[in-house]
Every structure is written in C-alpha cells, then in structure tokens.
Write an enzyme that holds these catalytic residues in place. Structure first.
Site, PDB file in Angstrom:
ATOM      1  N   PRO A  52      20.555  53.925  -8.773  1.00  0.00           N
ATOM      2  CA  PRO A  52      21.399  52.853  -9.449  1.00  0.00           C
ATOM      3  C   PRO A  52      20.535  52.272 -10.767  1.00  0.00           C
ATOM      4  CG  PRO A  52      21.044  51.802  -7.620  1.00  0.00           C
ATOM      5  CD  PRO A  52      20.420  53.228  -7.472  1.00  0.00           C
TER       6      PRO A  52
ATOM      7  N   ASP B 111       7.584  26.690   7.930  1.00  0.00           N
ATOM      8  CA  ASP B 111       8.711  26.347   6.483  1.00  0.00           C
ATOM      9  C   ASP B 111       7.651  25.842   5.887  1.00  0.00           C
ATOM     10  OD1 ASP B 111       9.699  26.303   4.625  1.00  0.00           O
ATOM     11  OD2 ASP B 111      12.026  25.717   5.495  1.00  0.00           O
TER      12      ASP B 111
ATOM     13  N   LYS C 117      13.640  46.253  -4.248  1.00  0.00           N
ATOM     14  CA  LYS C 117      13.129  46.021  -6.242  1.00  0.00           C
ATOM     15  C   LYS C 117      13.550  47.586  -6.590  1.00  0.00           C
ATOM     16  CE  LYS C 117      11.643  41.370  -5.714  1.00  0.00           C
ATOM     17  NZ  LYS C 117      11.221  41.335  -4.992  1.00  0.00           N
TER      18      LYS C 117
ATOM     19  N   ARG D 277      23.094  43.973 -14.326  1.00  0.00           N
ATOM     20  CA  ARG D 277      22.606  42.430 -13.938  1.00  0.00           C
ATOM     21  C   ARG D 277      23.454  41.603 -14.785  1.00  0.00           C
ATOM     22  NH1 ARG D 277      16.768  41.837 -13.001  1.00  0.00           N
ATOM     23  NH2 ARG D 277      16.852  42.361 -11.018  1.00  0.00           N
TER      24      ARG D 277
ATOM     25  N   LYS E  87      11.078  29.298 -10.415  1.00  0.00           N
ATOM     26  CA  LYS E  87       9.775  29.083 -10.892  1.00  0.00           C
ATOM     27  C   LYS E  87       9.037  28.355 -12.077  1.00  0.00           C
ATOM     28  CE  LYS E  87       7.002  32.080  -8.909  1.00  0.00           C
ATOM     29  NZ  LYS E  87       7.029  31.617  -7.776  1.00  0.00           N
TER      30      LYS E  87
ATOM     31  N   ASN F  25       5.691  42.695 -13.872  1.00  0.00           N
ATOM     32  CA  ASN F  25       6.621  43.488 -12.270  1.00  0.00           C
ATOM     33  C   ASN F  25       4.733  44.403 -11.617  1.00  0.00           C
ATOM     34  OD1 ASN F  25       8.742  42.697 -14.138  1.00  0.00           O
ATOM     35  ND2 ASN F  25       9.585  44.263 -12.225  1.00  0.00           N
TER      36      ASN F  25
ATOM     37  N   TYR G   2      16.197  32.707 -10.152  1.00  0.00           N
ATOM     38  CA  TYR G   2      15.114  32.838  -9.925  1.00  0.00           C
ATOM     39  C   TYR G   2      13.872  32.036 -10.882  1.00  0.00           C
ATOM     40  CZ  TYR G   2      10.340  35.669  -8.936  1.00  0.00           C
ATOM     41  OH  TYR G   2       8.903  35.173  -9.234  1.00  0.00           O
ATOM     42  N   SER G   3      14.151  32.304 -11.808  1.00  0.00           N
ATOM     43  CA  SER G   3      12.710  32.085 -13.372  1.00  0.00           C
ATOM     44  C   SER G   3      12.794  30.844 -12.967  1.00  0.00           C
ATOM     45  CB  SER G   3      12.601  33.136 -14.511  1.00  0.00           C
ATOM     46  OG  SER G   3      14.354  33.514 -14.981  1.00  0.00           O
TER      47      SER G   3
ATOM     48  N   THR H 102      11.102  34.921   6.292  1.00  0.00           N
ATOM     49  CA  THR H 102      12.645  36.023   5.973  1.00  0.00           C
ATOM     50  C   THR H 102      12.658  37.127   5.769  1.00  0.00           C
ATOM     51  OG1 THR H 102      12.292  36.066   3.230  1.00  0.00           O
ATOM     52  CG2 THR H 102      12.342  33.548   3.996  1.00  0.00           C
TER      53      THR H 102
ATOM     54  N   THR I 154       5.233  34.150 -12.206  1.00  0.00           N
ATOM     55  CA  THR I 154       5.818  35.082 -13.099  1.00  0.00           C
ATOM     56  C   THR I 154       5.760  35.191 -13.893  1.00  0.00           C
ATOM     57  OG1 THR I 154       7.799  36.905 -13.147  1.00  0.00           O
ATOM     58  CG2 THR I 154       8.227  34.199 -12.500  1.00  0.00           C
ATOM     59  N   ASP I 155       5.738  36.542 -15.472  1.00  0.00           N
ATOM     60  CA  ASP I 155       5.839  36.749 -17.071  1.00  0.00           C
ATOM     61  C   ASP I 155       7.121  36.164 -16.873  1.00  0.00           C
ATOM     62  OD1 ASP I 155       7.606  38.561 -15.505  1.00  0.00           O
ATOM     63  OD2 ASP I 155       6.078  39.875 -17.414  1.00  0.00           O
ATOM     64  N   GLU I 156       8.321  35.945 -15.983  1.00  0.00           N
ATOM     65  CA  GLU I 156      10.022  35.781 -16.276  1.00  0.00           C
ATOM     66  C   GLU I 156       9.918  34.099 -16.775  1.00  0.00           C
ATOM     67  OE1 GLU I 156      12.750  37.262 -13.663  1.00  0.00           O
ATOM     68  OE2 GLU I 156      10.719  39.123 -13.020  1.00  0.00           O
TER      69      GLU I 156
HETATM   70  P1  NAD Z   1       8.612  38.143  -1.373  1.00  0.00           P
HETATM   71  O1  NAD Z   1       9.729  38.185  -1.377  1.00  0.00           O
HETATM   72  O2  NAD Z   1       7.922  40.386  -1.026  1.00  0.00           O
HETATM   73  O3  NAD Z   1       7.392  37.570   0.223  1.00  0.00           O
HETATM   74  C1  NAD Z   1       7.606  36.346  -0.156  1.00  0.00           C
HETATM   75  C2  NAD Z   1       7.397  36.383   1.279  1.00  0.00           C
HETATM   76  O4  NAD Z   1       7.192  34.919   1.233  1.00  0.00           O
HETATM   77  C3  NAD Z   1       8.254  36.391   2.135  1.00  0.00           C
HETATM   78  O5  NAD Z   1       6.969  36.863   3.082  1.00  0.00           O
HETATM   79  C4  NAD Z   1       9.113  35.615   2.543  1.00  0.00           C
HETATM   80  O6  NAD Z   1       8.720  35.461   4.318  1.00  0.00           O
HETATM   81  C5  NAD Z   1       8.340  34.384   2.663  1.00  0.00           C
HETATM   82  N1  NAD Z   1       8.582  33.383   2.434  1.00  0.00           N
HETATM   83  C6  NAD Z   1      10.242  32.901   1.771  1.00  0.00           C
HETATM   84  N2  NAD Z   1      10.671  31.573   2.141  1.00  0.00           N
HETATM   85  C7  NAD Z   1       9.425  30.769   2.748  1.00  0.00           C
HETATM   86  C8  NAD Z   1       9.124  29.844   2.871  1.00  0.00           C
HETATM   87  N3  NAD Z   1      10.253  28.579   2.826  1.00  0.00           N
HETATM   88  N4  NAD Z   1       8.359  29.245   3.732  1.00  0.00           N
HETATM   89  C9  NAD Z   1       7.193  29.874   4.059  1.00  0.00           C
HETATM   90  N5  NAD Z   1       7.435  31.482   3.419  1.00  0.00           N
HETATM   91  C10 NAD Z   1       8.618  31.832   3.003  1.00  0.00           C
HETATM   92  O7  NAD Z   1       7.177  38.160  -2.575  1.00  0.00           O
HETATM   93  P2  NAD Z   1       6.262  39.322  -3.371  1.00  0.00           P
HETATM   94  O8  NAD Z   1       7.022  40.005  -4.500  1.00  0.00           O
HETATM   95  O9  NAD Z   1       5.595  39.502  -2.736  1.00  0.00           O
HETATM   96  O10 NAD Z   1       6.206  37.988  -4.625  1.00  0.00           O
HETATM   97  C11 NAD Z   1       4.867  36.759  -4.709  1.00  0.00           C
HETATM   98  C12 NAD Z   1       4.683  35.045  -5.095  1.00  0.00           C
HETATM   99  O11 NAD Z   1       4.968  36.696  -6.429  1.00  0.00           O
HETATM  100  C13 NAD Z   1       6.394  34.904  -5.442  1.00  0.00           C
HETATM  101  O12 NAD Z   1       5.510  33.632  -5.673  1.00  0.00           O
HETATM  102  C14 NAD Z   1       6.804  35.369  -6.788  1.00  0.00           C
HETATM  103  O13 NAD Z   1       7.513  34.840  -7.521  1.00  0.00           O
HETATM  104  C15 NAD Z   1       5.667  36.208  -7.321  1.00  0.00           C
HETATM  105  N6  NAD Z   1       5.420  37.050  -8.294  1.00  0.00           N
HETATM  106  C16 NAD Z   1       5.903  38.475  -7.785  1.00  0.00           C
HETATM  107  C17 NAD Z   1       6.100  39.399  -8.787  1.00  0.00           C
HETATM  108  C18 NAD Z   1       6.511  41.205  -7.562  1.00  0.00           C
HETATM  109  O14 NAD Z   1       6.851  42.029  -9.164  1.00  0.00           O
HETATM  110  N7  NAD Z   1       6.942  40.848  -6.865  1.00  0.00           N
HETATM  111  C19 NAD Z   1       5.632  39.202 -10.255  1.00  0.00           C
HETATM  112  C20 NAD Z   1       5.419  38.255 -10.364  1.00  0.00           C
HETATM  113  C21 NAD Z   1       5.144  36.674  -9.838  1.00  0.00           C
HETATM  114  P1  TYD Z   2      13.072  44.003 -10.155  1.00  0.00           P
HETATM  115  O1  TYD Z   2      12.652  45.302  -9.912  1.00  0.00           O
HETATM  116  O2  TYD Z   2      14.431  43.586  -9.446  1.00  0.00           O
HETATM  117  O3  TYD Z   2      12.333  43.234 -10.953  1.00  0.00           O
HETATM  118  P2  TYD Z   2      13.052  41.987 -11.847  1.00  0.00           P
HETATM  119  O4  TYD Z   2      14.610  41.643 -11.720  1.00  0.00           O
HETATM  120  O5  TYD Z   2      11.927  41.657 -11.700  1.00  0.00           O
HETATM  121  O6  TYD Z   2      12.392  42.640 -13.489  1.00  0.00           O
HETATM  122  O7  TYD Z   2      14.411  45.065 -11.113  1.00  0.00           O
HETATM  123  C1  TYD Z   2      13.006  45.237 -12.315  1.00  0.00           C
HETATM  124  C2  TYD Z   2      14.514  45.767 -13.406  1.00  0.00           C
HETATM  125  O8  TYD Z   2      15.116  46.969 -12.613  1.00  0.00           O
HETATM  126  C3  TYD Z   2      15.028  44.949 -13.946  1.00  0.00           C
HETATM  127  O9  TYD Z   2      14.895  45.407 -15.111  1.00  0.00           O
HETATM  128  C4  TYD Z   2      16.563  45.270 -13.759  1.00  0.00           C
HETATM  129  C5  TYD Z   2      16.286  46.828 -13.419  1.00  0.00           C
HETATM  130  N1  TYD Z   2      16.835  47.732 -11.693  1.00  0.00           N
HETATM  131  C6  TYD Z   2      17.830  48.875 -11.849  1.00  0.00           C
HETATM  132  O10 TYD Z   2      18.086  49.478 -13.253  1.00  0.00           O
HETATM  133  N2  TYD Z   2      18.062  49.209 -10.380  1.00  0.00           N
HETATM  134  C7  TYD Z   2      17.761  49.210  -9.657  1.00  0.00           C
HETATM  135  O11 TYD Z   2      18.930  48.868  -8.475  1.00  0.00           O
HETATM  136  C8  TYD Z   2      17.052  47.442  -9.608  1.00  0.00           C
HETATM  137  C9  TYD Z   2      16.408  46.574  -8.043  1.00  0.00           C
HETATM  138  C10 TYD Z   2      16.130  47.092 -10.835  1.00  0.00           C
END
Ligand code: NAD
Ligand code: TYD
Length: 351
Positions: free
Chosen positions: A212, A64, A196, A290, A161, A186, A157-158, A39, A132-134
């Site tokens: 922002p 997929d 992010k 948000r 999950k 996070n 999203y949460s 994606t 996720t903790d969300e």
């Molecule tokens: P990301 O969005 O960076 O990457 C997601 C990956 O999944 C991408 O490479 C995308 O191409 C692939 N993907 C999406 N849909 C797909 C499908 N249908 N089939 C195959 N591949 C697919 O996400 P991330 O930040 O690396 O998060 C990874 C995992 O960790 C997720 O399950 C997320 O919920 C969890 N997580 C992330 C965070 C964080 O802070 N990033 C925190 C808590 C949990």
């Molecule tokens: P994010 O990185 O989107 O992670 P999550 O929503 O999974 O916690 O956002 C982290 C925090 O930062 C969240 O409270 C939303 C805030 N945020 C901003 O204030 N500005 C931004 O541009 C973004 C992307 C997030």
C-alpha cells in the site's frame, strides 16, 4: 566514561540497535539499564542474547517513563550517571488514530525524566534526547532542515516530539540539566516493527501481499541506516556540546514509490518468484493518502560532520540490501511482533 547508562525504550527498534552497538562494538565498560514499558512496539526477545551474554552489565527494568517515583528509584538504585532517551510512541498513523498515548509518553514521559535528571543533577552527567526531523514540518521541492529551522510540526506525533524537544531545551537553559539533542531522518534496518514503510514492504513483498503506497507515492523522505544513527548518538553523548542539538541524516533522499520499487527488485532477486511470474512491483497498490501527509523531509547534517566528524557510512543501496537479508533470515522475529489488532486496522483503513 559513563558507568551506569539508562536507555529508555531499549526494546524498540532504535533502542535495541543502540544497546547492541554500545555493548558489542564500543569500549564502553559500564552497565546499561534498559527501561521499557513494553508497548506493542517493545520486544524484549530482540535482546534475549544480549541479556544472556552480558550478565550484570545489562539490566532490564519494565517501567513507565511517565511514573516519576519509579524513574527516580531506578536512577537511585543503579547509581545512574547518564540517560539516553528513546522511549516514545513513534508511528504517525497511530498518532492520527489515538493521539492520547503520544501526549502522555512523549510529552509527560520526557518531562518526568527531566525532573528526575534535575533532582539528581549532582550525578547525572548527560541526558541525550532522541528526536525527529518531523518537528520541522514539510519542505517544498527545495531546501534542507537545519538545526536552526523553525519548528512547524504537522501531526500529533511530530507535535508531541516538538513539545518534548522544547522541554529538554528549557531544562538545560533554566536548570542546567546537561542535555544534548539529535533530530534524525527516517531510520531503517533490523528489528523495526513492521508497521513502518520499509519493513512492511519487505514482509508484504516476501509474502506476495499488496504493497500500500499512500497518495501518489511522490512524498520524499531521507533514509538513515539505523547503525549509522546509533554511531552518531554515541558520538554526541561523548563529544557533543551540552545545550546543542545535532541533525542526523542519511544523505539518501528518495520518493516513497522509488523506495518500494527498490525493495521489490531486491526481494525478486533473493526470494522465490511470485506464482504469477510477475515482478513484485505488480503488488504495488495506491491507497488513500495519510491525513496531513508531509510532502518532503530532507536534512542538512553538516554540523555533526564538521564538529564531530560523523557522516553516514551506508548508502540506501547498501543499507537496504542488509535490511532485506536480515528480515529474510529472521521471519520468526517478525511473526512474534505482528499482532492482529493493528493489522486489522490497516486492512480496514488502507487496503
Ligand atoms: P519504537 O516505537 O520502535 O520503540 C519505542 C519503544 O519505547 C518501545 O520499546 C516501547 O515499548 C517503549 N515505550 C513506549 N512508551 C513507553 C513508556 N511510557 N515508558 C517506557 N517505555 C516506553 O520507536 P523507535 O523507532 O525505536 O524510535 C525511538 C526514538 O527515536 C523515538 O523517540 C522516536 O521519536 C525517535 N525517532 C525515530 C525515527 C524512526 O525512523 N524510527 C526517526 C526519528 C526519530
Ligand atoms: P513511515 O515509515 O510511517 O514513517 P514517517 O511517517 O515517520 O515518515 O512512512 C514513511 C513514508 O511512507 C511516509 O511518507 C508514509 C509512507 N507510507 C506508505 O506510503 N505506505 C505505508 O504503508 C506506510 C506505513 C507509509
């Protein structure tokens, strides 16, 4: 020791770091099969050097996870004995705009993988689900999420999950699929898509653009350096108890505004000064909040510490320094993953 490990979503942020960690820093001698549909968040270039270096020990399959037949055939073709499941739609803002993809990938995709794992239960030794903790919802000023905190997800999203977590748990209880789960806070670090908070602020600060901050900037998150997370997952995959879930946190609770200020000061330290001569803090711009914005997340990770001996090694100060340095040295990577469509949406909605 596992021999043929599927990593779903290996071209995303955490998956990429996980594959790098396992191949480069552990004694794993088997093969990783990275299953990713690519994606907007998946970038195979993040692992181009790994593909060159590890030959047959690293296989990329563009597929997929929602496609049951294809997942079954990958498992059969590569004699898969373990699955570490990262693939997901992961950004809360996008889930508010377009929930459909979150329902499909996060719920149906996970369900498909579980069905495949059950079909192949004789050979699959471990299915680790990354969550996720969300899923626990929002905290007040006090308290921490524990593994037994009731689920109360607030965003699409949460909620997606949380649904996938329940399915994973059910497939273990009902069908005996050997699962473990982790719910983490996070993540931040190299290779994170710049939608992010952390990478967006680093890149905007470097480029002198507006920063922002949603609402009053007082929302609290716990920040976990991505490599610490990868180490925790690997530990759980080997030493975690089947059927158990583990909270993984960074022990770094911070308000968003403070996170942004730390980034501003670091970028001021390492980059050219702004033309105005002012600190990057002058770029901070409070924008509309948000929808359904969770106020505070904080995680109790004492279980994984006590039972598996894992604790985070990076503080936010050390981890964010490494992260800023990485983005500064990898501007080409950031450029390659930034697309027009989503940036326009951010501009229309938040700037
Ligand atoms: P990301 O969005 O960076 O990457 C997601 C990956 O999944 C991408 O490479 C995308 O191409 C692939 N993907 C999406 N849909 C797909 C499908 N249908 N089939 C195959 N591949 C697919 O996400 P991330 O930040 O690396 O998060 C990874 C995992 O960790 C997720 O399950 C997320 O919920 C969890 N997580 C992330 C965070 C964080 O802070 N990033 C925190 C808590 C949990
Ligand atoms: P994010 O990185 O989107 O992670 P999550 O929503 O999974 O916690 O956002 C982290 C925090 O930062 C969240 O409270 C939303 C805030 N945020 C901003 O204030 N500005 C931004 O541009 C973004 C992307 C997030």
């Amino acid at each position: 020791m596992y021999q043929n490990l599927i990593v779903t979503g290996g071209c995303g942020f955490i998956g990429t770091n996980f594959i790098r960690y396992v191949l480069e820093e552990t004694d794993f001698s088997g093969r990783i099969i990275n299953v990713d549909i690519l994606t907007y968040a998946g970038n195979p270039l993040s692992l181009a050097d790994i593909a060159d270096k590890y030959g047959d020990r690293y296989v990329f399959v563009k597929a997929d996870i929602c496609d049951y037949k294809e997942m079954l055939s990958v498992v059969e073709q590569y004699d898969v004995d373990s699955i570490c499941h990262f693939a997901a739609e992961s950004h809360v803002d996008r889930s508010i705009l377009h929930p459909d993809d979150f329902i499909n990938t996060n719920i149906i995709g996970t369900y498909n993988l579980l069905k495949v794992a059950y079909e192949k239960i004789e050979t699959i030794k471990r299915f680790h689900h990354v969550s996720t903790d969300e899923v626990f919802g929002s905290l007040g000023a006090e308290g921490l999420f524990r593994e037994d905190t009731p689920y109360a997800p607030n965003s699409p999203y949460s909620a997606s999950k949380a649904s996938s977590d329940h399915l994973v748990r059910a497939y273990c209880e009902t069908f005996g699929v050997p699962v473990t789960m982790s719910n983490c806070s996070n993540n931040y670090g190299p290779y994170q898509f710049p939608e992010k908070l952390v990478p967006l602020m680093i890149l905007n600060a470097l480029e002198g653009k507006a920063l922002p901050v949603y609402g009053d900037g007082q929302n609290v998150r716990d920040w976990l350096f991505v490599k610490d997370h990868c180490i925790a997952i690997w530990e759980i995959m080997f030493s975690g108890v089947v059927g158990e879930t583990y909270n993984v946190g960074g022990r770094n609770e911070m308000k968003n505004l403070d996170v942004v200020k730390v980034i501003c000061n670091l970028v001021d330290e390492v980059a050219e000064p702004l033309a105005s001569g002012e600190s990057r803090e002058s770029l901070i711009s409070f924008v509309k909040d948000r929808l359904g914005h969770d106020r505070r997340y904080a995680i109790d990770c004492n279980k994984i510490d006590a039972e598996l001996g894992w604790t985070p090694s990076e503080s936010f100060e050390t981890g964010i320094r490494k992260t800023v340095k990485w983005y500064l040295s990898n501007m080409d990577w950031s450029e390659s993953v930034r697309t027009g469509e989503y940036q326009n949406w951010i501009k229309e909605n938040y700037l």
